[in-house]
Design an enzyme around this catalytic site. Sequence first.
Site, PDB file in Angstrom:
ATOM      1  N   SER A 114      37.029  41.594  44.222  1.00 19.14           N
ATOM      2  CA  SER A 114      37.731  42.868  44.165  1.00 19.14           C
ATOM      3  C   SER A 114      38.714  43.006  45.336  1.00 19.14           C
ATOM      4  O   SER A 114      39.649  42.208  45.450  1.00 19.14           O
ATOM      5  CB  SER A 114      36.713  44.015  44.115  1.00 19.14           C
ATOM      6  OG  SER A 114      37.318  45.234  43.773  1.00 19.14           O
ATOM      7  N   ASP A 164      36.536  44.785  32.562  1.00 15.82           N
ATOM      8  CA  ASP A 164      36.638  45.380  33.897  1.00 15.82           C
ATOM      9  C   ASP A 164      37.337  46.734  33.813  1.00 15.82           C
ATOM     10  O   ASP A 164      38.501  46.830  33.416  1.00 15.82           O
ATOM     11  CB  ASP A 164      37.415  44.444  34.828  1.00 15.82           C
ATOM     12  CG  ASP A 164      37.268  44.802  36.299  1.00 15.82           C
ATOM     13  OD1 ASP A 164      37.172  46.004  36.621  1.00 15.82           O
ATOM     14  OD2 ASP A 164      37.259  43.883  37.133  1.00 15.82           O
ATOM     15  N   HIS A 196      33.265  44.996  36.002  1.00 21.79           N
ATOM     16  CA  HIS A 196      33.701  44.720  37.378  1.00 21.79           C
ATOM     17  C   HIS A 196      32.544  44.071  38.130  1.00 21.79           C
ATOM     18  O   HIS A 196      31.817  44.724  38.880  1.00 21.79           O
ATOM     19  CB  HIS A 196      34.141  46.022  38.050  1.00 21.79           C
ATOM     20  CG  HIS A 196      34.917  45.821  39.315  1.00 21.79           C
ATOM     21  ND1 HIS A 196      36.117  45.146  39.340  1.00 21.79           N
ATOM     22  CD2 HIS A 196      34.659  46.201  40.596  1.00 21.79           C
ATOM     23  CE1 HIS A 196      36.572  45.134  40.583  1.00 21.79           C
ATOM     24  NE2 HIS A 196      35.700  45.748  41.357  1.00 21.79           N
TER      25      HIS A 196
END
Length: 215
Positions: A114, A164, A196
């Site tokens: 991320s 995601d 995610h």
Amino acid sequence: MSVIDGPRLAPVSGRPATSLVVFLHGYGADGRDLIDIGRSWAPELPDCAFVSPHAPEPCGMAPTGRQWFPLTLRDPTEYWRGAVHAAPALHGFLDAERARLQIAENRIVLVGFSQGTMMALHVGLRRPSAPGAIIGYSGKLAGPEHLGEVKVKPPITLIHGDRDEVLPIDLLFEATDALGAADIPVSFHISPGVGHGIDQRGLLLGLAAVREALG
């Protein structure tokens, strides 16, 4: 410049480290979030050390977590500005780890998740010489329009879930298109049904990329 640090794992072989994997966590987490990946990879990389530094700032949205840079999700330029702001601390950390272990830059692999992927890409492409590889999960390339300034071109592997909801998979294609146009070697994998996060297949692909980079 902030000084950062975090949990470490010594090589399971008991010998001096010949390589290093650096995990860069996501927004609102800390270094403990990814270090267990190192524990699972260690048997396949017996002479590799692992480290997962805590990002330099307390997270504004998660008081017990950390952030590489603040996010409002209202300004599309904040990713680039944030990565530039956080880069000196990460560069300093990598320099210190390389000197501590007495290893070459190409024996270091950056693995991000991320916001950590944003940092891995930003810093990894701007090191004095190329790291062994960059592996990014569920991330984004900050400032693709700035790739013209990049002088090193390590191999990059990007892995992203097609469900995601935080950083949509369109950002994977945006990154691979920009990296490819800049002649930076990039491969990617789409994780079906994954949000995610990182699934087992993604972890195995990441390990394979590390092994290929480190021989």
